[in-house]
Write an enzyme that holds these catalytic residues in place. Structure first.
Site, PDB file in Angstrom:
ATOM      1  N   ASN A   1       0.825  -1.206   0.000  1.00  9.80           N
ATOM      2  CA  ASN A   1       0.000   0.000   0.000  1.00  9.80           C
ATOM      3  C   ASN A   1       0.862   1.260   0.000  1.00  9.80           C
ATOM      4  O   ASN A   1       1.844   1.333   0.726  1.00  9.80           O
ATOM      5  CB  ASN A   1      -0.876   0.009   1.238  1.00  9.80           C
ATOM      6  CG  ASN A   1      -1.472  -1.344   1.533  1.00  9.80           C
ATOM      7  OD1 ASN A   1      -2.244  -1.862   0.745  1.00  9.80           O
ATOM      8  ND2 ASN A   1      -1.055  -1.944   2.638  1.00  9.80           N
TER       9      ASN A   1
ATOM     10  N   GLU B   1       8.384  -5.159  -1.080  1.00 10.86           N
ATOM     11  CA  GLU B   1       7.265  -4.212  -0.927  1.00 10.86           C
ATOM     12  C   GLU B   1       7.742  -2.788  -1.204  1.00 10.86           C
ATOM     13  O   GLU B   1       7.029  -2.007  -1.815  1.00 10.86           O
ATOM     14  CB  GLU B   1       6.653  -4.306   0.466  1.00 10.86           C
ATOM     15  CG  GLU B   1       6.206  -5.705   0.882  1.00 10.86           C
ATOM     16  CD  GLU B   1       5.356  -6.425  -0.123  1.00 10.86           C
ATOM     17  OE1 GLU B   1       4.597  -5.769  -0.865  1.00 10.86           O
ATOM     18  OE2 GLU B   1       5.447  -7.681  -0.193  1.00 10.86           O
TER      19      GLU B   1
ATOM     20  N   HIS C   1       7.978  -2.125  -4.866  1.00 14.08           N
ATOM     21  CA  HIS C   1       6.674  -1.954  -5.515  1.00 14.08           C
ATOM     22  C   HIS C   1       6.296  -0.477  -5.651  1.00 14.08           C
ATOM     23  O   HIS C   1       5.450  -0.137  -6.464  1.00 14.08           O
ATOM     24  CB  HIS C   1       5.583  -2.651  -4.701  1.00 14.08           C
ATOM     25  CG  HIS C   1       5.282  -4.063  -5.118  1.00 14.08           C
ATOM     26  ND1 HIS C   1       5.136  -4.444  -6.434  1.00 14.08           N
ATOM     27  CD2 HIS C   1       5.039  -5.184  -4.376  1.00 14.08           C
ATOM     28  CE1 HIS C   1       4.838  -5.736  -6.477  1.00 14.08           C
ATOM     29  NE2 HIS C   1       4.779  -6.224  -5.259  1.00 14.08           N
TER      30      HIS C   1
END
Ligand code: BAL
Ligand code: ZN
Length: 873
Positions: A266, A299, A302
């Site tokens: 996120n 992550e 990303h």
């Protein structure tokens, strides 16, 4: 349930420019107000004028357009959507819904984990939070306001930068976060809880200051150092290797104990399974430390490969996952031992991805259809996807590959694109024609490369004939040849690499690895100036995800094991040799283990100058599941027996050397996480494993001593595992003392469950069933489910595949029990049955019956239905 097809992709009819979310958070009843600025998409074909939003398990309170409340006649609520009739071309839609985080056991959307509230929206969880266009090609700017009880939830986090924080008149707390970057809703996140943060700072290459925070429950504050170090290393590495800087004022990681996946990228607020954050030398193994480094990097990476540039649709999942896995693999290779990292990655690929390719769940890296997208977060999309990027990097070479990724970031920043767009950047920046290479994305299955070598003394030439074919997979009976890099070297009798010149070339390339490009079903390469028969070192570094067939003699394999300059191929030669021997033992349990094998093993053990980590890999027997993969019909018991026989023989025959290796690497100093120290521990514990397999009394005594004195979890858990498997009463005592010591640390208790679930002891299933009733077991915690049920079904072949079908029955019962709670995790477990056709007729019948029993259950989730139905296709 109906499948969704790639060919049916259409651009969205509406776009969302901004989203204003306001949450009044409460574990049982959370109210969500969403204000969406919508407009018709000029690039889409006009539909019936209705707006159809995704939404599941939402209690709708009101709908308004441009602040005018709609009457129920103006909209329709269905189980998975809200349809609003005849909307204008541009308007603001306001919806109010209520949801219940505490009732959310599926862990998709907003849910409760312990005392905190958290979210998981990828792939389609946002529709469980509010009505939305829940698809990755709708990118909007989000503002998130969180209101909650100050005492229960003192920390309130969402994506982007903090914009406001204050106490309301009623005593509750309000926090507002603004994310300036447009993003799809799958990247939305919020967190509310009584958390503490470890803080640090990072200055980007261009001089911007970024606050770094890792949020955990207070008692875990002492387990965040490694995660923070890994984060800063990742940020620096992405700047150096890809020129990518971080873009917000703050980067946050939150560790959560109930999580379906490993972690989630996120925007600005990565939510992690705590397994991939928390580590102290006494609680986490070397493998855990490496896992944390890799997942933190993954992550973080990303942020550019996934967030700034995202996927057009879920068929393109590998666009972000394949590339990001490739990036995290390279990062870890740079941080540790490159050769060992490659071996670990290829082990995983061969054991799981090749198996998936040979199963009814086989699918291309870019799938054509799915029923439930959660089922496509697979080793094919991730790990094979990474191999496709790796091959393109190899075909382009480092400079052109960097130019190509620069172009990709420049051309597609802020867009939702396809794997084809990625390949086009590779082509445009390099001039390479990757037309044929694109087949890798659409064609499922593992190609087989059959290579023959022929030396001609008279003409001093060496000719390689290379044939490729890909076995058919479900729905794809015919396969076309693929474009791939074949990295190789030819070694002379002393193991030196020859300077290679192909027939027709003016001069030889410098001695070393040479990359040949394959494109045809059959191709020949003739090397000139090769006076003596060479030993070819083929597919160096595993330059393509294929099964290689070359008829090496045992002597040649031993030669490569000793001399190949490519560490990966040295390891691979040892694996092939051991595999051959093991398969011979499967066929004939009385087969004699050749002296030459012990000699090669002994020589490797004696290699004091070598890299201990690589050596530990070389000395590790191939896994039972991988051996099964080499047989037409998996011989479960035969393979287990053969492996035990060989382990025992090595332990008995090389006893003194193994004891010496164990003693030599028994490090007494402080815990270090260097490749050398990790390698030393791996090698020491491998040696101990062989000794215990042989029932060696001195080995057992050392193992007990190691367990009792261990100051790091790697040594502790290695000893515990061996004691449980081979130590009889000592194993039970060790389990008990381990439990007493670690009862307050859930991640360590997971290991206690796993060690028991994976033991080949005959009573393991009974023990697993008993453990299901342990007060520490809960079906609601995915880590616990994986550590007990998942470990038994996926990492204990001889007990899971018990001939009486008890393992299969156990699994199907658990899937049926878990499905109503958490379909995603239930569907993962179900996969343990999909390769049923690979086993003997009796086991096939038993497995099939259990799959049918699952399929016959009422109200099965889409997730489990898809896996079970495909298994029988
Ligand atoms: N995007 C889901 C978790 C991961 O691959 O990072
Ligand atoms: Zn990922």
């Amino acid at each position: 349930p109906h499948p969704v097809h790639l060919k049916d992709y259409r651009p969205p009819e509406f776009l969302i420019e901004t989203v204003d979310l306001c949450f009044e958070l409460d574990a049982d009843r959370t109210r969500v107000e969403a204000r969406l600025a919508l407009r018709r998409n000029p690039a889409a074909t006009r539909g019936d004028g209705d707006l159809r939003l995704d939404g599941e398990q939402l209690e709708l309170e009101s709908v308004a357009i441009d602040d005018q409340l709609l009457t129920p006649a103006e909209y329709r609520v269905e189980s998975e959507s809200l349809i609003i009739h005849r909307v204008p071309d541009r308007f603001t839609l306001t919806t109010r819904v209520t949801i219940s985080p505490s009732q959310n056991t599926a862990l998709e959307g907003l849910y409760q984990s312990g005392d905190m509230l958290c979210t998981q929206c990828e792939a389609e969880g946002f529709r469980r939070i509010t009505y939305f266009l829940d698809r990755p090609d709708v990118m909007a700017r989000f503002t998130t306001t969180l209101i909650a009880d100050t005492e229960r939830y003192p920390v309130l986090l969402a994506n982007g930068n903090p914009a406001e924080q204050r106490t309301l008149d009623d005593g509750r707390q309000l926090a507002r976060w603004v994310d300036p970057f447009p993003k799809p809703c799958y990247l939305f996140a919020l967190i509310a809880g009584d958390l503490r943060a470890v803080e640090d700072r990072f200055t980007t290459a261009s001089g911007r200051e970024v606050a770094l925070r890792i949020y955990v429950e207070p008692h875990n504050l002492d387990k965040c150092d490694h995660a923070m170090r890994s984060l800063k290393q990742s940020m620096r590495w992405d700047e150096a290797r890809y020129g990518r800087e971080y873009d917000l004022d703050i980067f946050m990681i939150v560790a959560v104990s109930h999580f379906n996946m490993g972690a989630m990228e996120n925007k600005g607020l990565n939510v992690f399974n705590d397994k991939y954050v928390l580590a102290r030398p006494d609680t986490a193994t070397d493998q855990d430390f490496q896992g944390i480094e890799g997942v933190i990097a993954h992550e973080y990476f990303h942020n550019w490969t996934g967030n700034r540039i995202t996927c057009r649709d879920w068929f393109q999942l590998s666009l972000k996952e394949g590339f990001t896995v490739y990036r995290d693999q390279e990062f870890s290779a740079d941080m540790g031992s490159r050769g060992v990292k490659r071996i670990a990655d290829v082990r995983l690929l061969r054991a799981h991805q090749f198996a998936e390719d040979a199963s009814p769940m086989a699918h291309p890296v870019r799938p054509e259809s799915y029923i439930e997208i959660n089922n496509f977060y697979t080793v094919t999309v991730y790990e094979k996807g990474a191999e496709l990027v790796r091959m393109q990097a190899a075909l382009l070479g480092p400079e052109r590959f960097r130019r190509a990724t620069d172009l990709y970031f420049e051309r597609h920043d802020g867009q939702a694109v396809t794997t084809d767009d990625f390949v086009r950047c590779m082509e445009d920046a390099s001039g390479c024609d990757l037309g044929q290479f694109r087949r890798w994305y659409s064609q499922a299955g593992t190609p087989v490369l059959e290579i023959e070598g022929h030396h001609d003394a008279e003409s001093a030439t060496y000719r390689l004939r290379v044939r490729q074919h890909t076995p058919s997979t479900p729905g794809q009976p015919e396969k076309a040849p693929l474009h791939l890099p074949l990295a190789l070297a030819l070694l002379d009798a002393e193991g030196r690499e020859l300077a290679l010149r192909l027939d027709g070339e003016d001069e030889a390339a410098p001695a070393g690895t040479r990359v040949l490009e394959l494109r045809e079903a059959e191709q020949c390469f003739t090397f000139v100036d090769v006076p003596e028969p060479p030993v070819p070192s083929l597919l160096r570094g595993f330059s393509a995800p294929v099964r290689l067939r070359f008829d090496y003699s045992d002597v040649e394999l031993m030669f490569l094991m000793a001399h190949d300059g490519d560490g990966f191929n040295r390891w691979d030669a040892a694996q092939t040799l051991m595999q051959r021997l093991l398969l011979r033992l499967v066929e004939d349990p009385a087969a004699v283990i050749p002296e030459s094998f012990f000699a090669a093993f002994a020589q490797a053990l004696d290699d004091r100058a070598g890299d201990p980590a690589l050596l530990a890999e070389v000395l590790t027997l191939p896994a039972e599941s991988y051996l099964g993969d080499q047989l037409a019909v998996v011989d479960v018991d035969g393979i287990h027996r053969a492996r035990c026989t060989l382990e025992r023989a090595i332990g008995a025959r090389l006893r003194d050397q193994l004891l010496a290796v164990h003693a030599a690497h028994d490090d007494a100093g402080p815990y270090r996480l260097t490749p050398e120290a990790i390698g030393a521990r791996a090698l020491k514990n491998r040696a101990l494993g062989y000794l215990l397999a042989a029932g060696d009394a001195e080995g057992l005594a050392r193992c007990i001593a190691q367990f009792e004195a261990a100051r790091n979890m790697t040594d502790c858990i290695s000893a515990l595992r061996l004691l449980v498997d081979h130590g009889g009463e000592a194993g039970l005592e060790a389990l008990s003392s381990f439990h007493t010591r670690w009862s307050g640390e859930p991640l360590v208790l997971d290991k206690w469950f796993s060690v028991q679930a994976t033991s080949p002891r005959p009573d393991t299933l009974a023990r697993v069933e008993r453990l299901m009733r342990d007060p520490d077991f809960s079906l609601r915690n995915p880590n616990r489910v994986r550590s007990l049920i998942g470990a038994f079904c996926n990492a204990n072949p001889v007990r899971f595949h018990a001939a009486d079908g008890s393992g299969y029955r156990f699994l199907a019962d658990r899937v049926l029990e878990l499905d109503p709670l958490n379909p995603q995790v239930a569907a993962r477990l179900m996969r343990a049955l999909v390769r049923w056709r690979r086993f003997d007729a009796a086991r096939q019948a038993l497995m099939r019956a259990e799959i049918e029993r699952v399929l016959a259950a009422e109200a099965l989730s889409r997730d489990v239905y898809e896996v079970a139905a495909k298994a029988l296709e």
